[in-house]
Design an enzyme around this catalytic site. Structure first.
Site, mmCIF file in Angstrom:
data_model
loop_
_atom_site.group_PDB
_atom_site.id
_atom_site.type_symbol
_atom_site.label_atom_id
_atom_site.label_comp_id
_atom_site.label_asym_id
_atom_site.label_seq_id
_atom_site.Cartn_x
_atom_site.Cartn_y
_atom_site.Cartn_z
ATOM 1 N N CYS A 27 33.040 71.780 49.262
ATOM 2 C CA CYS A 27 33.112 71.874 48.067
ATOM 3 C C CYS A 27 34.118 70.877 47.393
ATOM 4 O O CYS A 27 34.550 70.013 48.172
ATOM 5 C CB CYS A 27 33.709 73.513 47.689
ATOM 6 S SG CYS A 27 35.410 73.486 48.425
ATOM 7 N N HIS A 56 40.605 74.898 56.303
ATOM 8 C CA HIS A 56 40.374 75.636 57.412
ATOM 9 C C HIS A 56 39.090 75.019 58.275
ATOM 10 O O HIS A 56 38.065 75.699 57.996
ATOM 11 C CB HIS A 56 40.325 77.079 57.044
ATOM 12 C CG HIS A 56 41.451 77.799 56.744
ATOM 13 N ND1 HIS A 56 41.453 78.708 56.003
ATOM 14 C CD2 HIS A 56 42.907 77.412 57.036
ATOM 15 C CE1 HIS A 56 42.878 79.206 56.045
ATOM 16 N NE2 HIS A 56 43.511 78.353 56.578
ATOM 17 N N HIS A 90 44.887 75.534 49.679
ATOM 18 C CA HIS A 90 44.869 76.919 49.588
ATOM 19 C C HIS A 90 46.135 77.284 48.451
ATOM 20 O O HIS A 90 46.075 78.208 47.996
ATOM 21 C CB HIS A 90 45.092 77.527 50.727
ATOM 22 C CG HIS A 90 44.301 77.134 51.803
ATOM 23 N ND1 HIS A 90 44.775 76.369 52.912
ATOM 24 C CD2 HIS A 90 43.069 77.610 52.131
ATOM 25 C CE1 HIS A 90 43.734 76.028 53.737
ATOM 26 N NE2 HIS A 90 42.739 76.738 53.199
ATOM 27 N N GLU A 142 46.029 81.471 50.813
ATOM 28 C CA GLU A 142 45.597 81.447 49.252
ATOM 29 C C GLU A 142 46.378 82.633 48.567
ATOM 30 O O GLU A 142 46.924 82.531 47.463
ATOM 31 C CB GLU A 142 44.154 81.635 48.926
ATOM 32 C CG GLU A 142 43.793 81.146 47.547
ATOM 33 C CD GLU A 142 42.664 81.576 47.106
ATOM 34 O OE1 GLU A 142 42.064 81.893 46.118
ATOM 35 O OE2 GLU A 142 41.628 80.808 47.966
ATOM 36 N N SER A 240 37.965 81.934 55.198
ATOM 37 C CA SER A 240 37.365 83.114 54.318
ATOM 38 C C SER A 240 36.108 82.914 53.978
ATOM 39 O O SER A 240 35.298 83.869 54.134
ATOM 40 C CB SER A 240 38.561 83.533 53.029
ATOM 41 O OG SER A 240 37.824 84.714 52.438
ATOM 42 N N SER A 284 34.387 74.335 54.062
ATOM 43 C CA SER A 284 35.369 73.497 54.450
ATOM 44 C C SER A 284 34.880 73.000 55.804
ATOM 45 O O SER A 284 35.400 72.072 56.679
ATOM 46 C CB SER A 284 36.623 73.954 55.146
ATOM 47 O OG SER A 284 36.694 75.217 55.581
#
Length: 329
Positions: A27, A56, A90, A142, A240, A284
Site C-alpha cells: 500500500c 511487518h 505503525h 498501531e 494484521s 506489507s
C-alpha cells in the site's frame, strides 16, 4: 528439441487455475516507509536505526538490514549517534519522539499518514472531553501508538463484538470511537453497529479509519473466495491486515485459506483435489514474493493465471521534507 521436451513436461503436470486478486501487496503507507529507510541510507549512509520492524515483513526487513538498516525494539538499544532514527509505519506513542528529543537523536517519522489521521482524531476527541473507544487488537504496535497519544486511562480497547456488548462507560453521552487501520471491514462494522445501538451519542470519524488498502484487499479476496478451493495469502504472521485476509477468504466461501511468508512455506498436500487456487498478498508483502509463489506453482502444475481486479489504486504519500532535500543542501 528443447521446446518439445518442455511441452512434454507441461503435458505431464496437472492443470491448475490461478486467480490473482488485485489490488494486493504494498500500500502507499508501506511503500513510503520503505522509501524513507532507503532514502535515509542513501543520504546519510549506514547505519540507519529503525525502531520496530519498519513494516511487518521479514523479507523487507532482511533486505533493508543488508543495506545497512539496524532494527531495534526500543530507543535505549541505540547508542548516542548523529545517524537517523526512524519510527515505523505503525506509529509510536508520544513518549517515543520525546525520548528521542531528550537524547538529541535525529528522528524521522515513517508513520503512515492514515495512522496519523487516527492519532489526530483521538487527540481531538480527547481535547473535546470525550472518552475514546479504540477498536483494535491488543499488543499491535498501531494500537500501542494510538493509545500512547493520550494520557493513561483515556482509551478503552474493544477487540470483539462481545467487548462492545459488555463495555460500560462512565458517561455514555461523551464517547467517541476510532479504529486500527488494518481490521476486518465486516467485523469492525458489526462492532460499530453495537456501539451505536448501545450509545446513540457516540461520535465516529468523518471518514472511516480502516484504510483504503485494507478495504480494497479484502474486497478483492471476497471476489475470488467462492471460486477457488484454496486461498494463499502471502504475508507475515504478525501482519494484521494479512491475517484478516485469511479470515475474509474463509468467511467468503473458500474451503481452505492459509498464510505463508514465501514459496518455501507452501504446504503442497493442501493442493490435492484443488482445481483453482486464489493468491493475494498483505499490504506489507512485496510483489516479488507473489512472483516466487507463482514460479513454485508453475514448477509443479501447468498453471493458467487470471487477474481479478476490483479496484484501481493511485494513492501515493510524500516522504518527509528532510529526505527530499539534496544531500549537499
Amino acid at each position: 528439441m528443447a521446446s518439445s521436451s518442455a511441452e512434454h513436461d507441461q503435458a505431464k503436470r496437472p492443470a491448475l487455475n490461478v486467480l490473482l486478486a488485485a489490488p494486493r501487496g504494498f500500500c502507499a503507507g508501506v511503500d513510503r516507509a520503505i522509501q524513507i529507510v532507503e532514502l535515509a541510507l542513501a543520504k546519510f549512509g549506514a547505519p540507519v536505526y529503525v525502531r520496530h520492524e519498519i513494516v511487518h515483513n521479514r523479507y523487507v526487513v532482511e533486505s533493508l538490514k543488508a543495506k545497512g538498516a539496524v532494527f531495534v525494539e526500543e530507543l535505549d538499544e541505540i547508542p548516542d549517534t548523529d545517524q537517523p532514527v526512524i519510527f515505523s509505519a505503525h506509529g509510536v506513542p508520544k513518549s517515543v519522539p520525546l525520548a528521542a528529543k531528550s537524547r538529541n537523536l535525529f528522528s524521522i517519522d515513517a508513520t503512515c499518514p492514515l495512522v496519523f489521521k487516527v492519532h489526530t482524531e483521538a487527540s481531538r476527541h480527547h481535547a473535546e472531553g470525550r472518552k475514546i473507544v479504540l477498536i483494535g487488537h491488543a499488543g499491535h504496535p498501531e494500537v500501542e501508538g494510538t493509545t500512547g497519544q493520550l494520557p493513561p486511562g483515556s482509551v478503552t480497547l474493544i477487540e470483539t463484538a462481545a467487548d462492545a456488548e459488555t463495555f460500560e462507560p462512565e458517561d455514555a453521552s461523551r464517547l467517541a470511537y476510532v479504529t486500527q487501520t488494518t481490521l476486518s471491514v465486516d467485523d469492525t462494522a458489526d462492532i460499530v453497529a453495537i456501539l451505536k445501538r448501545r450509545f446513540p451519542a457516540i461520535v465516529g470519524p468523518h471518514k472511516e479509519d480502516i484504510c483504503y488498502a485494507t478495504t480494497n484487499r479484502q474486497a478483492a479476496v471476497k471476489a475470488i473466495a467462492g471460486k477457488v478451493g484454496l486461498t494463499i495469502v502471502v504475508g507475515a504472521p504478525n501482519s494484521s491486515n494479512s491475517l484478516r485476509l485469511v479470515e475474509v477468504a474463509e468467511r467468503s466461501g473458500c474451503p481452505k485459506a492459509i498464510l505463508i511468508q514465501r514459496a518455501s512455506d507452501i504446504p503442497w498436500p493442501l493442493f490435492d483435489g484443488v482445481e483453482t487456487v486464489g493468491i493475494t498478498a498483505g499490504a506489507s508483502a512485496p510483489e516479488t514474493l507473489v512472483d516466487e509463489v507463482l514460479d513454485a506453482l508453475n514448477a509443479r502444475f501447468a498453471i493458467s493465471v487470471e487477474q481479478v481486479r476490483t479496484a484501481n489504486e493511485r494513492i501515493a504519500f510524500n516522504v518527509p521534507r528532510e529526505l527530499r532535500e539534496p544531500a549537499d543542501a
